[in-house]
Design an enzyme around this catalytic site. Structure first.
Site, PDB file in Angstrom:
ATOM      1  N   VAL A 241       0.842  -1.203   0.000  1.00 17.69           N
ATOM      2  CA  VAL A 241       0.000   0.000   0.000  1.00 17.69           C
ATOM      3  C   VAL A 241       0.885   1.264   0.000  1.00 17.69           C
ATOM      4  O   VAL A 241       0.706   2.159  -0.831  1.00 17.69           O
ATOM      5  CB  VAL A 241      -0.960   0.033   1.224  1.00 17.69           C
ATOM      6  CG1 VAL A 241      -1.808   1.296   1.199  1.00 17.69           C
ATOM      7  CG2 VAL A 241      -1.860  -1.195   1.231  1.00 17.69           C
ATOM      8  N   GLY A 242       1.855   1.296   0.912  1.00 14.12           N
ATOM      9  CA  GLY A 242       2.701   2.492   1.040  1.00 14.12           C
ATOM     10  C   GLY A 242       3.477   2.795  -0.234  1.00 14.12           C
ATOM     11  O   GLY A 242       3.574   3.953  -0.651  1.00 14.12           O
TER      12      GLY A 242
ATOM     13  N   ASP B  53      10.742   2.667   6.316  1.00 11.30           N
ATOM     14  CA  ASP B  53      10.324   1.284   6.597  1.00 11.30           C
ATOM     15  C   ASP B  53      11.400   0.624   7.456  1.00 11.30           C
ATOM     16  O   ASP B  53      12.582   0.993   7.355  1.00 11.30           O
ATOM     17  CB  ASP B  53      10.160   0.503   5.285  1.00 11.30           C
ATOM     18  CG  ASP B  53       9.279  -0.727   5.448  1.00 11.30           C
ATOM     19  OD1 ASP B  53       8.133  -0.706   4.951  1.00 11.30           O
ATOM     20  OD2 ASP B  53       9.724  -1.718   6.089  1.00 11.30           O
TER      21      ASP B  53
ATOM     22  N   ARG C 204      -3.727  -8.698   6.329  1.00 11.02           N
ATOM     23  CA  ARG C 204      -4.463  -9.934   6.619  1.00 11.02           C
ATOM     24  C   ARG C 204      -4.010 -11.097   5.742  1.00 11.02           C
ATOM     25  O   ARG C 204      -3.576 -10.906   4.624  1.00 11.02           O
ATOM     26  CB  ARG C 204      -5.952  -9.719   6.337  1.00 11.02           C
ATOM     27  CG  ARG C 204      -6.640  -8.947   7.382  1.00 11.02           C
ATOM     28  CD  ARG C 204      -8.127  -9.083   7.233  1.00 11.02           C
ATOM     29  NE  ARG C 204      -8.660  -8.361   6.094  1.00 11.02           N
ATOM     30  CZ  ARG C 204      -9.891  -8.501   5.640  1.00 11.02           C
ATOM     31  NH1 ARG C 204     -10.700  -9.369   6.224  1.00 11.02           N
ATOM     32  NH2 ARG C 204     -10.330  -7.801   4.634  1.00 11.02           N
TER      33      ARG C 204
ATOM     34  N   ARG D  34      -9.748  -8.444  10.338  1.00 12.59           N
ATOM     35  CA  ARG D  34      -8.873  -7.277  10.549  1.00 12.59           C
ATOM     36  C   ARG D  34      -8.538  -7.140  12.037  1.00 12.59           C
ATOM     37  O   ARG D  34      -7.450  -6.723  12.400  1.00 12.59           O
ATOM     38  CB  ARG D  34      -9.574  -6.009  10.058  1.00 12.59           C
ATOM     39  CG  ARG D  34      -9.798  -5.991   8.546  1.00 12.59           C
ATOM     40  CD  ARG D  34     -10.503  -4.727   8.098  1.00 12.59           C
ATOM     41  NE  ARG D  34     -10.645  -4.651   6.645  1.00 12.59           N
ATOM     42  CZ  ARG D  34     -11.718  -5.083   5.977  1.00 12.59           C
ATOM     43  NH1 ARG D  34     -12.733  -5.621   6.616  1.00 12.59           N
ATOM     44  NH2 ARG D  34     -11.768  -4.977   4.661  1.00 12.59           N
TER      45      ARG D  34
ATOM     46  N   VAL E 241      -3.771   4.021   7.789  1.00  9.55           N
ATOM     47  CA  VAL E 241      -4.285   2.981   6.893  1.00  9.55           C
ATOM     48  C   VAL E 241      -4.200   1.596   7.563  1.00  9.55           C
ATOM     49  O   VAL E 241      -4.930   0.675   7.227  1.00  9.55           O
ATOM     50  CB  VAL E 241      -3.497   2.960   5.550  1.00  9.55           C
ATOM     51  CG1 VAL E 241      -4.126   2.010   4.551  1.00  9.55           C
ATOM     52  CG2 VAL E 241      -3.412   4.356   4.947  1.00  9.55           C
ATOM     53  N   THR E 242      -3.311   1.479   8.523  1.00  9.20           N
ATOM     54  CA  THR E 242      -3.075   0.196   9.188  1.00  9.20           C
ATOM     55  C   THR E 242      -4.350  -0.348   9.842  1.00  9.20           C
ATOM     56  O   THR E 242      -5.089   0.396  10.492  1.00  9.20           O
ATOM     57  CB  THR E 242      -1.971   0.386  10.261  1.00  9.20           C
ATOM     58  OG1 THR E 242      -0.827   0.961   9.634  1.00  9.20           O
ATOM     59  CG2 THR E 242      -1.591  -0.929  10.918  1.00  9.20           C
TER      60      THR E 242
ATOM     61  N   ASP F  84     -14.206   1.767   0.758  1.00  9.22           N
ATOM     62  CA  ASP F  84     -15.442   0.974   0.800  1.00  9.22           C
ATOM     63  C   ASP F  84     -16.476   1.543  -0.168  1.00  9.22           C
ATOM     64  O   ASP F  84     -17.188   0.801  -0.849  1.00  9.22           O
ATOM     65  CB  ASP F  84     -16.000   0.931   2.238  1.00  9.22           C
ATOM     66  CG  ASP F  84     -15.044   0.208   3.192  1.00  9.22           C
ATOM     67  OD1 ASP F  84     -14.320  -0.686   2.735  1.00  9.22           O
ATOM     68  OD2 ASP F  84     -15.019   0.553   4.392  1.00  9.22           O
TER      69      ASP F  84
ATOM     70  N   ARG G 130     -15.557   0.668  -3.742  1.00 15.54           N
ATOM     71  CA  ARG G 130     -15.935  -0.724  -4.051  1.00 15.54           C
ATOM     72  C   ARG G 130     -17.431  -0.807  -4.332  1.00 15.54           C
ATOM     73  O   ARG G 130     -17.859  -1.431  -5.300  1.00 15.54           O
ATOM     74  CB  ARG G 130     -15.563  -1.636  -2.872  1.00 15.54           C
ATOM     75  CG  ARG G 130     -14.077  -1.874  -2.808  1.00 15.54           C
ATOM     76  CD  ARG G 130     -13.669  -2.714  -1.618  1.00 15.54           C
ATOM     77  NE  ARG G 130     -12.254  -3.058  -1.728  1.00 15.54           N
ATOM     78  CZ  ARG G 130     -11.448  -3.287  -0.700  1.00 15.54           C
ATOM     79  NH1 ARG G 130     -11.924  -3.209   0.536  1.00 15.54           N
ATOM     80  NH2 ARG G 130     -10.189  -3.589  -0.895  1.00 15.54           N
TER      81      ARG G 130
ATOM     82  N   HIS H  26     -14.630   0.034   9.386  1.00 13.91           N
ATOM     83  CA  HIS H  26     -14.059  -0.681   8.244  1.00 13.91           C
ATOM     84  C   HIS H  26     -14.029  -2.170   8.589  1.00 13.91           C
ATOM     85  O   HIS H  26     -13.060  -2.691   9.082  1.00 13.91           O
ATOM     86  CB  HIS H  26     -12.633  -0.170   7.986  1.00 13.91           C
ATOM     87  CG  HIS H  26     -12.005  -0.773   6.776  1.00 13.91           C
ATOM     88  ND1 HIS H  26     -12.605  -0.751   5.550  1.00 13.91           N
ATOM     89  CD2 HIS H  26     -10.826  -1.392   6.590  1.00 13.91           C
ATOM     90  CE1 HIS H  26     -11.820  -1.345   4.671  1.00 13.91           C
ATOM     91  NE2 HIS H  26     -10.741  -1.744   5.286  1.00 13.91           N
TER      92      HIS H  26
HETATM   93  P1  A3D Z   1       2.864  -4.856   3.603  1.00 16.53           P
HETATM   94  O1  A3D Z   1       3.064  -4.953   2.130  1.00 16.53           O
HETATM   95  O2  A3D Z   1       3.282  -5.986   4.461  1.00 16.53           O
HETATM   96  O3  A3D Z   1       3.599  -3.518   4.095  1.00 16.53           O
HETATM   97  C1  A3D Z   1       3.709  -3.163   5.433  1.00 16.53           C
HETATM   98  C2  A3D Z   1       5.091  -2.563   5.635  1.00 16.53           C
HETATM   99  O4  A3D Z   1       5.198  -2.071   6.960  1.00 16.53           O
HETATM  100  C3  A3D Z   1       6.236  -3.562   5.419  1.00 16.53           C
HETATM  101  O5  A3D Z   1       7.102  -3.114   4.396  1.00 16.53           O
HETATM  102  C4  A3D Z   1       6.913  -3.604   6.784  1.00 16.53           C
HETATM  103  O6  A3D Z   1       8.329  -3.787   6.692  1.00 16.53           O
HETATM  104  C5  A3D Z   1       6.558  -2.242   7.345  1.00 16.53           C
HETATM  105  N1  A3D Z   1       6.705  -2.138   8.798  1.00 16.53           N
HETATM  106  C6  A3D Z   1       6.378  -3.043   9.754  1.00 16.53           C
HETATM  107  N2  A3D Z   1       6.686  -2.566  10.969  1.00 16.53           N
HETATM  108  C7  A3D Z   1       7.180  -1.310  10.794  1.00 16.53           C
HETATM  109  C8  A3D Z   1       7.650  -0.313  11.670  1.00 16.53           C
HETATM  110  N3  A3D Z   1       7.685  -0.500  13.003  1.00 16.53           N
HETATM  111  N4  A3D Z   1       8.096   0.834  11.133  1.00 16.53           N
HETATM  112  C9  A3D Z   1       8.092   1.037   9.803  1.00 16.53           C
HETATM  113  N5  A3D Z   1       7.652   0.116   8.933  1.00 16.53           N
HETATM  114  C10 A3D Z   1       7.200  -1.034   9.413  1.00 16.53           C
HETATM  115  O7  A3D Z   1       1.332  -4.566   3.930  1.00 16.53           O
HETATM  116  P2  A3D Z   1       0.295  -3.677   3.074  1.00 16.53           P
HETATM  117  O8  A3D Z   1       1.002  -2.500   2.520  1.00 16.53           O
HETATM  118  O9  A3D Z   1      -0.488  -4.552   2.177  1.00 16.53           O
HETATM  119  O10 A3D Z   1      -0.706  -3.222   4.255  1.00 16.53           O
HETATM  120  C11 A3D Z   1      -0.261  -2.336   5.270  1.00 16.53           C
HETATM  121  C12 A3D Z   1      -1.344  -2.150   6.322  1.00 16.53           C
HETATM  122  O11 A3D Z   1      -2.460  -1.483   5.734  1.00 16.53           O
HETATM  123  C13 A3D Z   1      -1.919  -3.461   6.897  1.00 16.53           C
HETATM  124  O12 A3D Z   1      -2.187  -3.309   8.270  1.00 16.53           O
HETATM  125  C14 A3D Z   1      -3.206  -3.648   6.120  1.00 16.53           C
HETATM  126  O13 A3D Z   1      -4.132  -4.432   6.808  1.00 16.53           O
HETATM  127  C15 A3D Z   1      -3.662  -2.211   6.002  1.00 16.53           C
HETATM  128  N6  A3D Z   1      -4.612  -1.962   4.924  1.00 16.53           N
HETATM  129  C16 A3D Z   1      -5.709  -1.224   5.223  1.00 16.53           C
HETATM  130  C17 A3D Z   1      -6.649  -0.937   4.266  1.00 16.53           C
HETATM  131  C18 A3D Z   1      -7.844  -0.126   4.600  1.00 16.53           C
HETATM  132  O14 A3D Z   1      -8.719   0.034   3.783  1.00 16.53           O
HETATM  133  C19 A3D Z   1      -7.966   0.457   5.903  1.00 16.53           C
HETATM  134  C20 A3D Z   1      -6.476  -1.416   2.961  1.00 16.53           C
HETATM  135  C21 A3D Z   1      -5.324  -2.144   2.671  1.00 16.53           C
HETATM  136  C22 A3D Z   1      -4.387  -2.410   3.668  1.00 16.53           C
END
Ligand code: A3D
Length: 319
Positions: free
Chosen positions: A16-17, A37, A86, A92, A122-123, A152, A155, A179
């Site tokens: 996501v980031g 990160d 997840r 979640r 977003v987390t 949401d 979608r 959410h």
């Molecule tokens: P992912 O691709 O695993 O990326 C998460 C990143 O966070 C990884 O690169 C980790 O190394 C990094 N990280 C972990 N701990 C730390 C820390 N202490 N400091 C800095 N970086 C760290 O996951 P993602 O990008 O798919 O999802 C990220 C989060 O967003 C998750 O909690 C998802 O559940 C959430 N998310 C929320 C939505 C909503 O609609 C709210 C949608 C999609 C994802």
């Protein structure tokens, strides 16, 4: 002319980031983007890669990456996507314990290094993690908000458009609440080119679309097998960021602190807000149909339970 530079930091540049960073560069909103990160080289690599797309895509944003918190210094906007996503079959809420520890660390750094920033969380679990950031940073409520409702709603609009065979652009809708499974797509205010949706689709069909919307995230998780959705979540965050940076006064559903609105008190939950330069400029309260208001309040009750767990974690950490 002011030489003040606009800066955004993304903490956690996974799926996501990283996508948010690339989108924001293309949108040309900031002078500087910082990508932080725990996996520092990965953040550095993404910063480099996105920078190198600049000459082709037409941007020259200064993009830096790494594991140093100092990179966040003096950011105007901080987007928190650090955490674990997840896995298939996981809710979640099951992410709470792991992600709280991450959010705690990130929030303290934001408080120290970007004390004037607006924070978009977003987390997951989204509403509770947004609450945790609010509590730990001590920022005013207009500067801490969570992204979920925009996604949401996107979608919901997509599924409605497919069913009707029309452009999703012409569907105006609103998904409120938490959410999660208790989210509330507001059918009574959903329109297609101004026409109420309930005049265009039968109730049974609408119920199916509402159900698919509620499972929208899970459907993607099941297909991806590893990780969760990121293109639509990233696009949704960027829409919020643009509204804030360009002071657009957009009306978007975001997770914010309700203090009496819709009969909800002290809880972060998705409601329609006006987004502008000050972040959350206003919560819009309007009369909902009785069943929708009840569903929203029920959703708030579910969020409160997770928020109480966050409170217990915060209390536990004080000792
Ligand atoms: P992912 O691709 O695993 O990326 C998460 C990143 O966070 C990884 O690169 C980790 O190394 C990094 N990280 C972990 N701990 C730390 C820390 N202490 N400091 C800095 N970086 C760290 O996951 P993602 O990008 O798919 O999802 C990220 C989060 O967003 C998750 O909690 C998802 O559940 C959430 N998310 C929320 C939505 C909503 O609609 C709210 C949608 C999609 C994802």
């Amino acid at each position: 002319m002011s030489d003040r530079k606009l800066k955004a930091t993304i903490v956690g540049v996974g799926m996501v980031g990283g996508t948010i960073a690339s989108n924001l560069a293309i949108m040309n909103l900031f002078d500087e983007l910082a990508l932080i990160d725990v996996v520092g080289d990965m953040a550095k690599g993404k910063a480099l890669d996105i920078s190198q797309a600049g000459p082709v895509m037409g941007y020259d944003t200064h993009i830096v990456g790494g594991d140093s918190w100092e990179l966040m210094k003096n950011s105007d906007i901080v987007i928190v996507t650090a955490g674990v996503p997840r896995k298939p079959g996981m809710s979640r809420e099951e992410l709470l314990g792991i992600n709280y520890r991450i959010i705690q660390e990130v929030s303290k750094k934001i408080r120290e290094l970007a004390p004037n920033s607006i924070v978009i969380v977003v987390t997951n679990p989204l509403d509770a993690m947004t609450y945790a950031v609010y509590k730990i940073t001590g920022f005013p409520k207009n500067r801490v908000l969570g992204m979920a409702g925009v996604l949401d709603t996107a979608r919901f609009r997509t599924f409605l458009a497919w069913d009707l065979g029309v452009s999703a652009k012409d569907i105006s809708a609103l998904v409120l609440g938490s959410h999660g499974d208790t989210m509330v797509p507001i059918l009574s205010y959903t329109t297609v080119g101004g026409i109420p949706i309930e005049k265009l689709l039968p109730q049974q069909k609408l119920e199916k679309i509402v159900e698919r919307t509620k499972r929208g995230g899970a459907e993607v998780v099941e297909l991806l097998k590893a990780g969760s959705a990121y293109f639509a979540p990233a696009a949704s965050v960027c829409e919020m960021v643009e509204a804030i940076v360009l002071n657009r006064k957009r009306v978007l559903p975001c997770s914010v602190l309700c203090e009496g609105e819709y009969g909800i008190n002290g809880i972060f939950i998705g409601v329609p807000v006006v987004l502008g330069r000050n972040g959350v400029e206003k919560i819009i309260e309007f009369p909902l149909r009785e069943d929708e208001l009840k569903a929203l309040q029920k959703s708030a009750d579910a969020t409160k339970k997770v928020q109480d767990e966050v409170n217990a974690l915060i209390e536990g950490n004080k000792e």
